[in-house]
Design an enzyme around this catalytic site. Structure first.
Site, PDB file in Angstrom:
ATOM      1  N   ALA A 150      16.157   3.614 -18.680  1.00 15.30           N
ATOM      2  CA  ALA A 150      15.109   3.900 -17.703  1.00 15.30           C
ATOM      3  C   ALA A 150      14.795   5.388 -17.663  1.00 15.30           C
ATOM      4  O   ALA A 150      13.622   5.801 -17.648  1.00 15.30           O
ATOM      5  CB  ALA A 150      15.532   3.408 -16.322  1.00 15.30           C
ATOM      6  N   TYR A 151      15.830   6.207 -17.663  1.00 17.87           N
ATOM      7  CA  TYR A 151      15.650   7.660 -17.594  1.00 17.87           C
ATOM      8  C   TYR A 151      14.922   8.177 -18.828  1.00 17.87           C
ATOM      9  O   TYR A 151      13.941   8.932 -18.721  1.00 17.87           O
ATOM     10  CB  TYR A 151      17.019   8.320 -17.458  1.00 17.87           C
ATOM     11  CG  TYR A 151      16.989   9.818 -17.309  1.00 17.87           C
ATOM     12  CD1 TYR A 151      16.485  10.410 -16.170  1.00 17.87           C
ATOM     13  CD2 TYR A 151      17.500  10.642 -18.316  1.00 17.87           C
ATOM     14  CE1 TYR A 151      16.473  11.789 -16.023  1.00 17.87           C
ATOM     15  CE2 TYR A 151      17.495  12.022 -18.180  1.00 17.87           C
ATOM     16  CZ  TYR A 151      16.988  12.590 -17.033  1.00 17.87           C
ATOM     17  OH  TYR A 151      16.978  13.958 -16.899  1.00 17.87           O
ATOM     18  N   ALA A 152      15.377   7.762 -20.010  1.00 20.87           N
ATOM     19  CA  ALA A 152      14.749   8.229 -21.245  1.00 20.87           C
ATOM     20  C   ALA A 152      13.304   7.750 -21.346  1.00 20.87           C
ATOM     21  O   ALA A 152      12.431   8.486 -21.819  1.00 20.87           O
ATOM     22  CB  ALA A 152      15.546   7.759 -22.459  1.00 20.87           C
ATOM     23  N   SER A 154      11.249   7.177 -18.876  1.00 22.57           N
ATOM     24  CA  SER A 154      10.428   7.977 -17.964  1.00 22.57           C
ATOM     25  C   SER A 154      10.150   9.358 -18.544  1.00 22.57           C
ATOM     26  O   SER A 154       9.037   9.885 -18.431  1.00 22.57           O
ATOM     27  CB  SER A 154      11.107   8.096 -16.593  1.00 22.57           C
ATOM     28  OG  SER A 154      12.255   8.928 -16.645  1.00 22.57           O
ATOM     29  N   LYS A 155      11.139   9.945 -19.197  1.00 17.36           N
ATOM     30  CA  LYS A 155      10.967  11.279 -19.754  1.00 17.36           C
ATOM     31  C   LYS A 155      10.143  11.264 -21.040  1.00 17.36           C
ATOM     32  O   LYS A 155       9.498  12.262 -21.381  1.00 17.36           O
ATOM     33  CB  LYS A 155      12.331  11.918 -20.001  1.00 17.36           C
ATOM     34  CG  LYS A 155      13.105  12.230 -18.724  1.00 17.36           C
ATOM     35  CD  LYS A 155      12.394  13.253 -17.857  1.00 17.36           C
ATOM     36  CE  LYS A 155      13.261  13.741 -16.717  1.00 17.36           C
ATOM     37  NZ  LYS A 155      12.618  14.819 -15.930  1.00 17.36           N
TER      38      LYS A 155
END
Length: 243
Positions: A150-152, A154-155
């Site tokens: 999820a973090y990657a 979004s980035k």
């Protein structure tokens, strides 16, 4: 009034605080954007003001257009305008893709991706010509650590937005870049990791250590300075050579 002013989101601690302090040391007045920890934000401001800098706090949910607009209003009222915007605010939710609660995914995308869009949108409308926008991405996009889906994701959107915006600002003399830190010794990164995991990550870069918030702040400050004017539409992976 200081001749140049910056807004730094996520500046109450960690990388954002280091960026705010570095920009202030370079002579910029700084609006310290933060989401909720007033005491930590005030600590950042006191650290800047105590050494002769100029800083104020601005509480804002970066995904809220009205709150972000008010943060820019505050910068203009206090410092006459905005020259540098550093979007450092972000959150992380760790879980394998198969197990991640979709409500957690929504939170990550709201803060990290929508927040970047909202802050950048205001920056485009309000930055003085000759300014700089720096968004924080992550080297996890290339490292592909399990659990960071999820973090990657979004980035990845942050990087795409940054490169497109650089081209949309043709004729304004405004640079737009992203900085993608590798493993960095912040509370957010270290949380939940045992000493063995931390040591393994620290050994991976050729420089054989974790990054520090000041390492990232120096990179951001270069992009925000006259020395970095010829760097535009780029993603700088500040990670000690880990990838």
């Amino acid at each position: 009034m200081n001749s140049r002013a910056a807004i730094v989101t996520g500046a109450s601690r960690g990388i954002g605080r280091a960026i705010a302090r570095k920009l202030a040391a370079d002579g910029l007045a700084v609006v310290v954007g933060y989401a909720g920890n007033t005491d930590e934000a005030e600590t950042t401001v006191k650290a800047i003001n105590s050494v002769g800098g100029s800083a104020v706090t601005a509480r804002a949910d970066v995904a809220d257009e009205a709150a972000v607009a008010a943060m820019f209003d505050l910068a203009e009222q206090n410092y006459g305008g905005v020259d540098v915007v550093v979007h450092s605010a972000g959150i992380v939710e760790l879980a394998p893709v198969a197990e991640l609660d979709l409500a957690a995914l929504d939170r990550v995308l709201r803060t990290n991706l929508r927040g970047t869009f909202v802050v950048n949108q205001q920056a485009v409308r309000r930055l003085r010509d000759g300014g700089a926008i720096v968004n924080l991405s992550t080297s996890v996009i290339g490292l592909a650590f399990p659990g960071y889906g999820a973090y990657a994701a979004s980035k990845g959107g942050v990087e795409a937005l940054s490169l497109i915006l650089a081209r949309e600002l043709r004729g304004r003399d405004i640079t737009v870049n992203a900085v993608a830190p590798g493993p960095t010794a912040t509370d957010m990164f270290l949380r939940g990791k045992d000493e063995q995991t931390i040591a393994r990550l620290a050994a991976q870069p050729p420089l054989e250590r974790l990054g520090t918030p000041d390492d990232i702040a120096e990179t951001v400050a270069f992009l925000a300075s006259p020395a970095g004017r010829w760097v535009n539409g780029q993603v700088l992976r500040a990670n000690g050579g880990i990838i």
